[in-house]
Design an enzyme around this catalytic site. Structure first.
Site, PDB file in Angstrom:
ATOM      1  N   ASP A 194      31.500 -20.986 -77.802  1.00  0.00           N
ATOM      2  CA  ASP A 194      32.442 -20.688 -78.884  1.00  0.00           C
ATOM      3  C   ASP A 194      33.048 -19.318 -78.569  1.00  0.00           C
ATOM      4  OD1 ASP A 194      32.785 -21.633 -82.079  1.00  0.00           O
ATOM      5  OD2 ASP A 194      33.274 -19.568 -81.632  1.00  0.00           O
ATOM      6  N   LEU A 195      34.369 -19.271 -78.421  1.00  0.00           N
ATOM      7  CA  LEU A 195      35.005 -18.004 -78.051  1.00  0.00           C
ATOM      8  C   LEU A 195      34.832 -16.966 -79.155  1.00  0.00           C
ATOM      9  CD1 LEU A 195      38.355 -18.961 -76.269  1.00  0.00           C
ATOM     10  CD2 LEU A 195      36.020 -18.877 -75.374  1.00  0.00           C
ATOM     11  N   ASP A 217      38.247 -23.487 -80.599  1.00  0.00           N
ATOM     12  CA  ASP A 217      37.792 -22.569 -79.553  1.00  0.00           C
ATOM     13  C   ASP A 217      36.405 -22.947 -79.038  1.00  0.00           C
ATOM     14  OD1 ASP A 217      36.459 -21.974 -81.863  1.00  0.00           O
ATOM     15  OD2 ASP A 217      36.628 -19.807 -81.690  1.00  0.00           O
TER      16      ASP A 217
END
Length: 263
Positions: free
Chosen positions: A155-156, A198
């Site tokens: 997960d960015l 993301d």
């Protein structure tokens, strides 16, 4: 087999184009000049039945027609018109070769469409559904043959903040940069996906648990400044025996890591 010999390939190509225009089967032809309308069609007709690989012959012809702006459905329609022209001129062998060309081209575009439907258009990675389908298939294979899997979910970090502050083009740049880093780090046998927003996933095949840290290190060294990500990994058979258990375990570790990095 011999190719088209009894009737001029040029004349039959002209007849095919004229009929396609009259019947409206290939509307893109109407905006081309005469030479563009004919293109490589005469040489394609002449090559039918000469022993060339029909799939390659169809691919070369279709690539030229696509470059002129014809859609795949129009190319198929044009080939079907050509088939009727060949029938009317008694060119049986050429018609048989054309049928193989049509089958090869349809198989190619069907495969292309299926692959495109399975991929995220921004990054080219597998989409959510296709990735999880592969996870389920690889879990079944690993259980059958006593293999090993590592599922890593990403997960960015602060992606929404960057996206809101700098706009969607910058957000898209970060997503593509992370996907490029994943592609450069994973092996050809590994499975990569963008799972939505993301979130990304990497399914590493036949990997010992201790190797995942090295994978993450290589990934982070490949990323340009900007896209940092939290990660969570889970392993089969050490801690999961089903795809659902594997995903749930990796997801828990991902959000634990994300919380720790945000603290």
């Amino acid at each position: 087999m011999t190719g088209v010999v009894r009737t001029s390939a040029w004349d039959m190509a002209v007849e095919c184009v004229d009929r396609a225009l009259d019947e409206g089967d290939v509307p893109s032809l109407a905006r081309l000049g005469r030479l563009g309308q004919l293109g490589s069609l005469p040489s394609f007709v002449a090559a039918l039945g000469e022993g060339d690989d029909p799939v390659e012959l169809a691919h070369d012809f279709a690539r030229e027609r696509e470059s002129l702006g014809l859609a795949p459905a129009e190319i198929v329609a044009e080939l079907l018109v050509l088939g009727r022209v060949l029938d009317e001129h008694g060119e049986t062998e050429a018609r048989q070769a054309l049928d193989r060309c049509v089958s090869g081209y349809v198989a190619r575009i069907t495969g292309d469409l299926a692959d495109r439907a399975a991929r995220d258009p921004l990054t080219g990675l597998l989409n959510h559904e296709a990735f999880h389908t592969r996870v389920s298939a690889e879990v079944a294979r690993a259980r059958r043959y006593r293999g090993r899997l590592a599922l890593v979910l990403f997960d960015l970090d602060r992606f929404k903040e960057v996206n809101d502050r700098d706009g969607h083009p910058e957000g898209d740049r970060l997503l593509r940069a992370f996907a490029t880093g994943l592609l450069g780090t994973a092996r050809l046998t590994d499975v990569l996906g963008r799972l939505g927003g993301d979130e990304f996933g990497a399914l590493l095949l036949e990997v010992e648990p201790g190797r995942v840290a090295a994978f993450l290190g290589r990934l982070r060294s490949r990323l340009p400044e900007g896209p940092a990500a939290s990660a969570g990994a889970a392993f089969l058979p050490e801690e999961a025996s089903t795809a659902e258990q594997l995903v749930a375990s990796a997801d828990r570790r991902l959000y634990a890591d994300k919380g720790a990095r945000a603290a």
